[in-house]
Enzyme design. Structure first.
Site, PDB file in Angstrom:
ATOM      1  N   ASP A 196     -10.124  -5.776  -3.175  1.00  0.00           N
ATOM      2  CA  ASP A 196      -9.521  -4.729  -2.342  1.00  0.00           C
ATOM      3  C   ASP A 196     -10.459  -3.529  -2.304  1.00  0.00           C
ATOM      4  O   ASP A 196     -10.817  -2.969  -3.344  1.00  0.00           O
ATOM      5  CB  ASP A 196      -8.170  -4.333  -2.947  1.00  0.00           C
ATOM      6  CG  ASP A 196      -7.346  -3.423  -2.059  1.00  0.00           C
ATOM      7  OD1 ASP A 196      -7.923  -2.511  -1.437  1.00  0.00           O
ATOM      8  OD2 ASP A 196      -6.122  -3.604  -2.011  1.00  0.00           O
TER       9      ASP A 196
ATOM     10  N   HIS B  86      -7.256  -6.131   0.984  1.00  0.00           N
ATOM     11  CA  HIS B  86      -6.092  -5.272   1.243  1.00  0.00           C
ATOM     12  C   HIS B  86      -5.309  -5.702   2.489  1.00  0.00           C
ATOM     13  O   HIS B  86      -4.376  -5.013   2.897  1.00  0.00           O
ATOM     14  CB  HIS B  86      -6.577  -3.824   1.416  1.00  0.00           C
ATOM     15  CG  HIS B  86      -5.523  -2.775   1.219  1.00  0.00           C
ATOM     16  ND1 HIS B  86      -4.952  -2.486  -0.001  1.00  0.00           N
ATOM     17  CD2 HIS B  86      -4.921  -1.925   2.100  1.00  0.00           C
ATOM     18  CE1 HIS B  86      -4.071  -1.515   0.120  1.00  0.00           C
ATOM     19  NE2 HIS B  86      -4.023  -1.160   1.392  1.00  0.00           N
TER      20      HIS B  86
ATOM     21  N   SER C  97       0.836  -1.201   0.000  1.00  0.00           N
ATOM     22  CA  SER C  97       0.000   0.000   0.000  1.00  0.00           C
ATOM     23  C   SER C  97       0.875   1.257   0.000  1.00  0.00           C
ATOM     24  O   SER C  97       1.630   1.479  -0.940  1.00  0.00           O
ATOM     25  CB  SER C  97      -0.961  -0.047   1.194  1.00  0.00           C
ATOM     26  OG  SER C  97      -1.978   0.917   1.071  1.00  0.00           O
TER      27      SER C  97
END
Length: 278
Positions: free
Chosen positions: A223, A256, A145
């Site tokens: 995600d 995620h 991320s």
């Protein structure tokens, strides 16, 4: 340096250290996994950069990377995601300030005093690791991320430093997504031209073909941040236009979280080993 923790792990050692950072003007922690020694050859290093809300321990405790790193003979170094402390500026949410350093050098008050994570990762931390541990100068970089953003810009801005780069669900076009716009406007000011220096897509379009290194990106199609914050298709198009050696894998059903990272971290370690262990 002060050792905070040490644990035997897959015949190697998982450690956590604190040191005073002259770059960030505050104490910093980092975690390191030292694989069992094989011979007198110093092992290479994989740097892992974590995402928003994280510190140096998230990857250590959730990703399950140590078993394969021990098998391959790769040192894992996990820095914190930002400077920390009572005297360090903080933001108004999880996506700004402490735990959200974005791996750049801030230029605006009150952030510029401490938020120089790029310089810390480029210079101070590797020098410290080299001086304190038996490691080679061969290194690769990966992240998740915000940390995927960090890994990708570190690789692009430092040709020849890393053998390879990989990322899980990276922020690839921060100039154009809410997380990046909020952070960049505070850390770097309102001049959007200054933002481009820290945007992976902009850096890739400006890159030279001879500086390209093998790149692996995994992205879950479930995600929750995929459409608004991550947008890997934008990076895929930049890589196509620049003939950058990048593999983008869309993984069905994954979100995620660290469950996603744990599912594919072995692939990433073996990917990096191809180049680190040459």
């Amino acid at each position: 340096m002060e050792m905070l923790e040490e644990h035997r792990c897959f015949q190697g050692w998982q450690q956590r250290w604190r040191h005073d950072s002259s770059t960030l003007n505050c104490p910093m922690t980092f975690s390191i996994f030292l694989p069992p020694p094989r011979d007198h050859t110093p092992p290479p290093v994989l740097y892992w950069l974590s995402g928003l809300t994280c510190n140096d321990e998230n990857f250590t405790t959730k990703a399950g990377a140590q078993r394969v790193a021990a098998e391959l003979g790769i040192v894992l170094v996990m820095p914190d995601t930002s400077p920390r402390g009572e005297k360090v500026a903080n933001g108004d949410g999880y996506d700004l300030g402490q735990s959200a350093g974005f791996y750049l050098n801030a230029t605006q008050p009150p952030w510029a005093t401490h938020y120089r994570m790029y310089d810390y990762l480029r210079d101070e931390l590797p020098a410290l690791v080299q001086s304190q541990f038996n490691v080679s100068d061969r290194c690769a970089i990966s992240g998740h991320s915000m940390g995927g953003h960090g890994a990708l810009i570190m690789a692009l801005k430092n040709p020849g430093k890393y053998t390879s780069v990989s990322a899980f669900a990276p922020i690839v076009n921060p100039c154009s997504v809410p997380w990046g716009i909020k952070a960049f406007s505070r850390y770097l000011g309102e001049d959007k031209n200054a933002w481009l220096e820290w945007d992976r897509c902009a850096l890739m379009y400006a890159s030279n073909a001879q500086d390209a290194i093998p790149t692996l990106i995994d992205q879950g199609d479930n995600d929750q941040f995929l459409a608004d914050q991550l947008q890997p298709a934008v990076l895929a198009e930049a890589a196509r236009q620049k003939a950058w050696p990048m593999t983008l894998r869309i993984q069905p059903g994954y979100d995620h979280s660290y469950y996603f990272i744990a599912s594919f971290i072995e692939d990433h370690l073996r990917f990096h080993a191809q180049y680190l262990l040459k």
